[in-house]
Write a protein that holds these residues in place. Sequence first.
Motif, PDB file in Angstrom:
ATOM      1  N   GLU A 191       0.702  -0.992   0.077  1.00 34.01           N
ATOM      2  CA  GLU A 191       0.115   0.090  -0.195  1.00 34.01           C
ATOM      3  C   GLU A 191       0.830   1.287  -0.010  1.00 34.01           C
ATOM      4  N   GLU A 192       1.937   1.123   0.868  1.00 39.69           N
ATOM      5  CA  GLU A 192       2.744   2.399   0.912  1.00 39.69           C
ATOM      6  C   GLU A 192       3.445   2.750  -0.364  1.00 39.69           C
ATOM      7  N   TYR A 193       3.700   1.877  -1.159  1.00 37.19           N
ATOM      8  CA  TYR A 193       4.841   2.084  -2.149  1.00 37.19           C
ATOM      9  C   TYR A 193       3.983   1.747  -3.682  1.00 37.19           C
ATOM     10  N   GLY A 194       2.801   1.594  -3.360  1.00 40.25           N
ATOM     11  CA  GLY A 194       1.735   1.341  -4.756  1.00 40.25           C
ATOM     12  C   GLY A 194       2.401   0.082  -5.587  1.00 40.25           C
ATOM     13  N   ILE A 195       2.696  -0.880  -5.005  1.00 42.40           N
ATOM     14  CA  ILE A 195       3.246  -2.164  -5.770  1.00 42.40           C
ATOM     15  C   ILE A 195       1.937  -2.971  -6.283  1.00 42.40           C
ATOM     16  N   THR A 196       1.724  -2.884  -7.665  1.00 41.28           N
ATOM     17  CA  THR A 196       0.515  -3.824  -8.068  1.00 41.28           C
ATOM     18  C   THR A 196       1.137  -5.148  -8.542  1.00 41.28           C
ATOM     19  N   PRO A 197      -0.003  -6.174  -8.540  1.00 39.06           N
ATOM     20  CA  PRO A 197       0.420  -7.430  -9.172  1.00 39.06           C
ATOM     21  C   PRO A 197       1.240  -7.793 -10.221  1.00 39.06           C
ATOM     22  N   LYS A 198       0.882  -6.595 -11.211  1.00 36.27           N
ATOM     23  CA  LYS A 198       1.508  -6.855 -12.616  1.00 36.27           C
ATOM     24  C   LYS A 198       2.748  -6.402 -12.709  1.00 36.27           C
ATOM     25  N   GLN A 199       3.295  -5.548 -11.694  1.00 39.34           N
ATOM     26  CA  GLN A 199       4.824  -5.208 -11.736  1.00 39.34           C
ATOM     27  C   GLN A 199       5.642  -6.229 -11.226  1.00 39.34           C
ATOM     28  N   LEU A 200       6.907  -6.324 -11.921  1.00 40.19           N
ATOM     29  CA  LEU A 200       8.070  -7.204 -11.473  1.00 40.19           C
ATOM     30  C   LEU A 200       8.595  -6.666 -10.618  1.00 40.19           C
ATOM     31  N   VAL A 201       8.925  -7.131  -9.500  1.00 39.63           N
ATOM     32  CA  VAL A 201       9.637  -6.478  -8.340  1.00 39.63           C
ATOM     33  C   VAL A 201      11.168  -7.135  -8.235  1.00 39.63           C
ATOM     34  N   PHE A 202      12.125  -6.479  -8.400  1.00 38.32           N
ATOM     35  CA  PHE A 202      13.456  -6.871  -8.018  1.00 38.32           C
ATOM     36  C   PHE A 202      13.778  -6.204  -6.835  1.00 38.32           C
ATOM     37  N   SER A 203      14.690  -6.953  -5.888  1.00 35.57           N
ATOM     38  CA  SER A 203      15.149  -6.493  -4.658  1.00 35.57           C
ATOM     39  C   SER A 203      16.419  -7.106  -4.335  1.00 35.57           C
ATOM     40  N   ASP A 275       9.919 -10.610  -7.021  1.00 38.14           N
ATOM     41  CA  ASP A 275       9.750 -11.857  -7.904  1.00 38.14           C
ATOM     42  C   ASP A 275      11.298 -11.980  -8.323  1.00 38.14           C
ATOM     43  N   VAL A 276      12.318 -11.380  -8.006  1.00 36.30           N
ATOM     44  CA  VAL A 276      13.656 -11.636  -8.329  1.00 36.30           C
ATOM     45  C   VAL A 276      14.553 -11.148  -7.117  1.00 36.30           C
ATOM     46  N   ILE A 277      15.305 -11.938  -6.445  1.00 37.35           N
ATOM     47  CA  ILE A 277      16.045 -11.331  -5.521  1.00 37.35           C
ATOM     48  C   ILE A 277      17.607 -11.161  -6.286  1.00 37.35           C
ATOM     49  N   GLU A 338      11.701  -7.996 -19.765  1.00 33.34           N
ATOM     50  CA  GLU A 338      11.100  -8.407 -21.000  1.00 33.34           C
ATOM     51  C   GLU A 338      10.427  -9.704 -21.163  1.00 33.34           C
ATOM     52  N   SER A 339      10.489 -10.584 -20.104  1.00 31.37           N
ATOM     53  CA  SER A 339      10.044 -12.192 -20.080  1.00 31.37           C
ATOM     54  C   SER A 339       9.439 -12.376 -18.520  1.00 31.37           C
ATOM     55  N   PRO A 340       8.358 -11.239 -18.188  1.00 27.64           N
ATOM     56  CA  PRO A 340       7.894 -11.507 -16.990  1.00 27.64           C
ATOM     57  C   PRO A 340       7.192 -13.070 -16.848  1.00 27.64           C
ATOM     58  N   GLN A 341       6.529 -13.581 -17.712  1.00 27.54           N
ATOM     59  CA  GLN A 341       6.160 -14.757 -17.556  1.00 27.54           C
ATOM     60  C   GLN A 341       7.069 -15.833 -17.335  1.00 27.54           C
ATOM     61  N   GLU A 342       8.150 -15.698 -17.857  1.00 32.09           N
ATOM     62  CA  GLU A 342       9.339 -16.774 -17.376  1.00 32.09           C
ATOM     63  C   GLU A 342       9.421 -16.741 -15.809  1.00 32.09           C
ATOM     64  N   VAL A 343       9.781 -15.573 -15.389  1.00 33.30           N
ATOM     65  CA  VAL A 343      10.057 -15.332 -14.009  1.00 33.30           C
ATOM     66  C   VAL A 343       8.966 -15.830 -13.054  1.00 33.30           C
ATOM     67  N   ARG A 344       7.776 -15.507 -13.469  1.00 31.97           N
ATOM     68  CA  ARG A 344       6.765 -15.771 -12.462  1.00 31.97           C
ATOM     69  C   ARG A 344       6.400 -17.254 -12.439  1.00 31.97           C
ATOM     70  N   ASN A 345       6.890 -18.036 -13.747  1.00 26.39           N
ATOM     71  CA  ASN A 345       6.628 -19.570 -13.820  1.00 26.39           C
ATOM     72  C   ASN A 345       7.698 -19.956 -12.864  1.00 26.39           C
ATOM     73  N   LYS A 346       9.358 -19.455 -12.926  1.00 28.89           N
ATOM     74  CA  LYS A 346      10.003 -19.900 -12.055  1.00 28.89           C
ATOM     75  C   LYS A 346       9.485 -19.796 -10.395  1.00 28.89           C
ATOM     76  N   LYS A 347       8.690 -18.969 -10.156  1.00 23.51           N
ATOM     77  CA  LYS A 347       8.300 -18.736  -8.689  1.00 23.51           C
ATOM     78  C   LYS A 347       7.252 -19.297  -8.349  1.00 23.51           C
ATOM     79  N   TYR A 348       6.123 -19.673  -9.158  1.00 23.70           N
ATOM     80  CA  TYR A 348       4.840 -20.256  -8.763  1.00 23.70           C
ATOM     81  C   TYR A 348       4.529 -21.444  -9.481  1.00 23.70           C
ATOM     82  N   ASP A 349       5.257 -21.738 -10.395  1.00 19.73           N
ATOM     83  CA  ASP A 349       4.768 -23.216 -11.222  1.00 19.73           C
ATOM     84  C   ASP A 349       6.051 -23.953 -11.564  1.00 19.73           C
ATOM     85  N   ASN A 350       6.782 -24.149 -10.193  1.00 18.79           N
ATOM     86  CA  ASN A 350       8.097 -24.708 -10.125  1.00 18.79           C
ATOM     87  C   ASN A 350       8.394 -25.485  -8.938  1.00 18.79           C
TER      88      ASN A 350
END
Length: 381
Positions: A191-203, A275-277, A338-350
């Motif tokens: 909420e504080e930073y306005g992060i949405t589910p569609k955004q790819l988050v690097f940390s 999504d990616v550390i 440029e490959s958000p689906q690849e990232v999310r597959n590694k996180k959620y479908d792996n």
Amino acid sequence: MTLLYIDPQSYDNLEIYDKSLLNQLPKDCNILYACSFLIKEGGMSCNIEALPLFKYNRKKGPAKVLSYCCSLFKILLLIQKRRPSVMHIQWLRMAFVDSWFYLLLRKIFRIKIVFTAHNLLPHDSGERYKGIYQKFYKRIDAIIVHDFNSKNELIEKFEIEFEKITVIKHGVLSFDLSEEKVEKEKKSILEEYGITPKQLVFSSLGIQGYYKGTDTLIKVWTNCTKLHDNPSCKLIIAGRCGVLDIESLEAFTNVIVENKYLSDERLMAFLKISDVILLPYRTISQSGVLLSAIGIKTPFLVSNIGGLAEPLLVADVGWKIEKCDEKMLETALIQLVESPQEVRNKKYDNALAWDMVKEAYSWEEIAKKTWALYCSILDNI
């Protein structure tokens, strides 16, 4: 066997490391755990006697040094009274004093010393302490490192005997936290930073520094319009930044910087949001942040330094660059954006891949190898 296990920094993820290892050692081993007064109560087997001897952490200047030296004196009295056969040391906080003190104890009490070299030299210290550590490494009985690169470096640069060094992985770090508190922190961050589910988050999380490659990450994000002008992604840098120049990031709306200490709950919330550390280290043996990310199945991008890339040999749970290099990091980040689906597959479908990696870094196997090392050096008496 009576084991004296010494960790003056036994809080946060280092406390988790200690307890995870010690709880898996044989229950007939009498464990004296010389730890920090900041350690949390509980979470230990009945054969572990927690002794919070170190109280220097919140002191400053001469008072800090005096407190630490008093703790070392208490260790001397403890050894004199309890006569452990093996002393396993995790960190040297005052390299010259610690090395001299522990080697003196070894000589007086004929106690065997094992040292876990989480880093072969202190972070961002250059060669300043090499002579002290080299002398210490040569005179103790066994050294544990977390990867074969570190073993080879000890042999080649420090001239340590091959037989003295044992490679034992750093296990997965699982925080014992209130899920309710973590979820509250997570909701607050979103909420504080306005992060949405569609955004790819690097940390980049935890204490930041040159050895961690944070300066390179900052330069890459600052200089690349495909990253800093891209509303579909966010960069989070959270943790104390020290002397790093973070002002250049203030101009970008897709960058979040929290230049402060992170509670365990907030760190875990950031890990879950990510999504990616990002771990573009210059030097490291192994990373607690990486092992925490594995624990909750968050993908990672690492430089091929120390043991950071070894989980990728087990299963495909992340990405690597060969070294901490601006061009390499920029190319890798753009490819991921440029490959958000690849990232999310590694996180959620792996799931299978994550299970394989977690099994490879299990504490049960790590404790077996550590126990075997204790027994082997005692057999050489």
